[in-house]
Design a protein around this motif. Sequence first.
Motif, mmCIF file in Angstrom:
data_model
loop_
_atom_site.group_PDB
_atom_site.id
_atom_site.type_symbol
_atom_site.label_atom_id
_atom_site.label_comp_id
_atom_site.label_asym_id
_atom_site.label_seq_id
_atom_site.Cartn_x
_atom_site.Cartn_y
_atom_site.Cartn_z
ATOM 1 N N LEU A 1 -70.429 52.944 50.156
ATOM 2 C CA LEU A 1 -71.339 53.578 51.106
ATOM 3 C C LEU A 1 -72.133 52.450 51.751
ATOM 4 O O LEU A 1 -72.958 51.797 51.093
ATOM 5 C CB LEU A 1 -72.256 54.564 50.389
ATOM 6 C CG LEU A 1 -73.001 55.593 51.253
ATOM 7 C CD1 LEU A 1 -73.613 56.679 50.365
ATOM 8 C CD2 LEU A 1 -74.087 54.964 52.115
ATOM 9 N N LEU A 2 -71.871 52.216 53.017
ATOM 10 C CA LEU A 2 -72.457 51.075 53.736
ATOM 11 C C LEU A 2 -73.464 51.534 54.777
ATOM 12 O O LEU A 2 -73.214 52.490 55.508
ATOM 13 C CB LEU A 2 -71.356 50.265 54.434
ATOM 14 C CG LEU A 2 -70.262 49.655 53.558
ATOM 15 C CD1 LEU A 2 -69.116 49.134 54.421
ATOM 16 C CD2 LEU A 2 -70.825 48.530 52.708
ATOM 17 N N VAL A 3 -74.585 50.816 54.845
ATOM 18 C CA VAL A 3 -75.560 51.000 55.918
ATOM 19 C C VAL A 3 -75.838 49.622 56.491
ATOM 20 O O VAL A 3 -76.338 48.732 55.783
ATOM 21 C CB VAL A 3 -76.862 51.641 55.406
ATOM 22 C CG1 VAL A 3 -77.888 51.709 56.534
ATOM 23 C CG2 VAL A 3 -76.585 53.036 54.858
ATOM 24 N N THR B 1 -75.730 54.845 59.010
ATOM 25 C CA THR B 1 -76.322 53.709 59.720
ATOM 26 C C THR B 1 -77.174 54.195 60.888
ATOM 27 O O THR B 1 -78.301 53.741 61.101
ATOM 28 C CB THR B 1 -75.216 52.764 60.213
ATOM 29 O OG1 THR B 1 -74.502 52.242 59.101
ATOM 30 C CG2 THR B 1 -75.821 51.607 61.013
ATOM 31 N N ASN C 1 -70.273 56.462 56.920
ATOM 32 C CA ASN C 1 -71.062 55.221 56.951
ATOM 33 C C ASN C 1 -71.682 54.988 58.331
ATOM 34 O O ASN C 1 -72.819 54.529 58.449
ATOM 35 C CB ASN C 1 -70.181 54.024 56.572
ATOM 36 C CG ASN C 1 -69.860 53.990 55.093
ATOM 37 O OD1 ASN C 1 -70.539 54.634 54.289
ATOM 38 N ND2 ASN C 1 -68.846 53.233 54.720
ATOM 39 N N SER D 1 -65.098 58.434 54.510
ATOM 40 C CA SER D 1 -66.130 57.483 54.076
ATOM 41 C C SER D 1 -66.561 56.568 55.213
ATOM 42 O O SER D 1 -67.760 56.291 55.382
ATOM 43 C CB SER D 1 -65.625 56.657 52.886
ATOM 44 O OG SER D 1 -64.522 55.849 53.249
ATOM 45 N N GLN D 2 -65.619 56.128 56.014
ATOM 46 C CA GLN D 2 -65.977 55.218 57.117
ATOM 47 C C GLN D 2 -66.800 55.927 58.189
ATOM 48 O O GLN D 2 -67.782 55.360 58.703
ATOM 49 C CB GLN D 2 -64.700 54.629 57.725
ATOM 50 C CG GLN D 2 -63.992 53.639 56.804
ATOM 51 C CD GLN D 2 -62.686 53.113 57.382
ATOM 52 O OE1 GLN D 2 -62.090 53.731 58.269
ATOM 53 N NE2 GLN D 2 -62.231 51.975 56.890
#
Length: 491
Positions: free
Chosen positions: A446-448, A487, A483, A479-480
Amino acid sequence: MKPNNNTNKGVDYWTNRISELEMPALCSTVKSLEKLAKDDVSSLALLGRSVMHDNALTSRILRVANSAIYHKGSSQISTVSRAAIVLGFDAVRNICITAKLLSSLLESKNLAPNVYQRLIKLMAKAFQAAMIARMMLSHHDEEMQEEAFIASLLYHIGESAFWSIGGEFTEELDLTLCQCETPAEERSATREALGASFLQLTQSISRNWGLGELLIQALNYPEDQRPDIRAIFLADKLCDILSQPVLDKLELAKRMTQAASFTGLEEKEFLVRMQRCANATHKLAEVYGAKVLLDYLPDPKRIVAAEPDLPPIPLDMPVYQVNLNIQLAKLRELTGFAINKADFNQIMQTVLEGILEGVGVDRCGVLLLSPSRKQLQPRVILGRDADAIKQEFIIDLSDKRGLFHQAMEHKAPLWVDDPCSKKWQEQCKELQARHVSRQGFLLAPLLVDSKVIGFYYADRGPSERAFEEVDFQSFIHFSQLANVCFTVSLR
């Protein structure tokens, strides 16, 4: 049987009588829907108009379309044309045909108790067979699944329609068939009375009503090895065995083995799916308002006879299959969140619903890093055993060789196909005591703003189903996109 004016009239007589005198409404509805299916341009609008005049039918269609079995979204479907957009034209056409068939046959008036019971048993068997045929084709496209469903449902339409006529003639034939000792004797008695077999009557009605090429092919060439025809044939055989008063365990085991081989599943996994399919059929019959079928649908516990050591599957155990319609709907929601800021929890709920119900997993969740970044803790878990996982699925990140620590470093999704294999065993030590599937699991960061703040997790532990490459790619897609949404929402 004593002489009767109806005796030996032949297949054309019975086809015309059923179509024009006994069941003209069903005949007209089916013909209209089949005609619409060939008109891609105007079919959606015309579908709604074709049933608009029938309030009871419209109500039943919308009730089924909004049921958990068909509709996974949060907003209610309020029109038939809207249902066709959300669920697809084929699915809604089949809901229409199923609803009209059930109401036409099950509400038959003035039937003798024995004749009505024979009709109910036949309809229950057909309804269950339709669900099994669709389940067996779960890895094929939705169009094939829907065509097989309706073909299975109508596989004995000639016999069902005949019993719905009622009257002295049906009562006499019912009494004669009850005295027959073998299926061959029953078929002979039927041909003598009607001047045709029930199979010939079904074939004639199928052509007369335009019920589709698949049904006609399945009736004419039942041993054909095409996937859709094979599924229809095996589903009918299985339900015929399960509907018998005395269960033939050897024959059931034989057909179960054939069906498992056809689907490419281990026999135990196929048995589990059969039980779940039987449970789902009970629920769907209630939604259709056909509670009268419930006592005659195959008991899910009888399926265990083919595998004595297999425990019954709880009625409330959720089992989600791959559903591309749900995937598309949830991805559209997430795309909207990426354009317009959305709440963090709203994004998280949507992506997990898409993975659970669209990708078809047993459970999934979001694990977030603690403020010290030394632990992963579950924020939200959906699906089977969610509460147990949420209480115990806390990951220590102190071992830099561990799977999650490595995943944080590389910021890449992972498909762990076998946690106990040599390939993964060393990295998965922190997971050995957890509720992790032996069949593996999916993991994505999990990207921010390119910073890892947690992970998405999914597995199929309870059902012991394996993942395929297409499942992994769908999981990555969710998931992408999520993300991107996170963001945007946190900027």
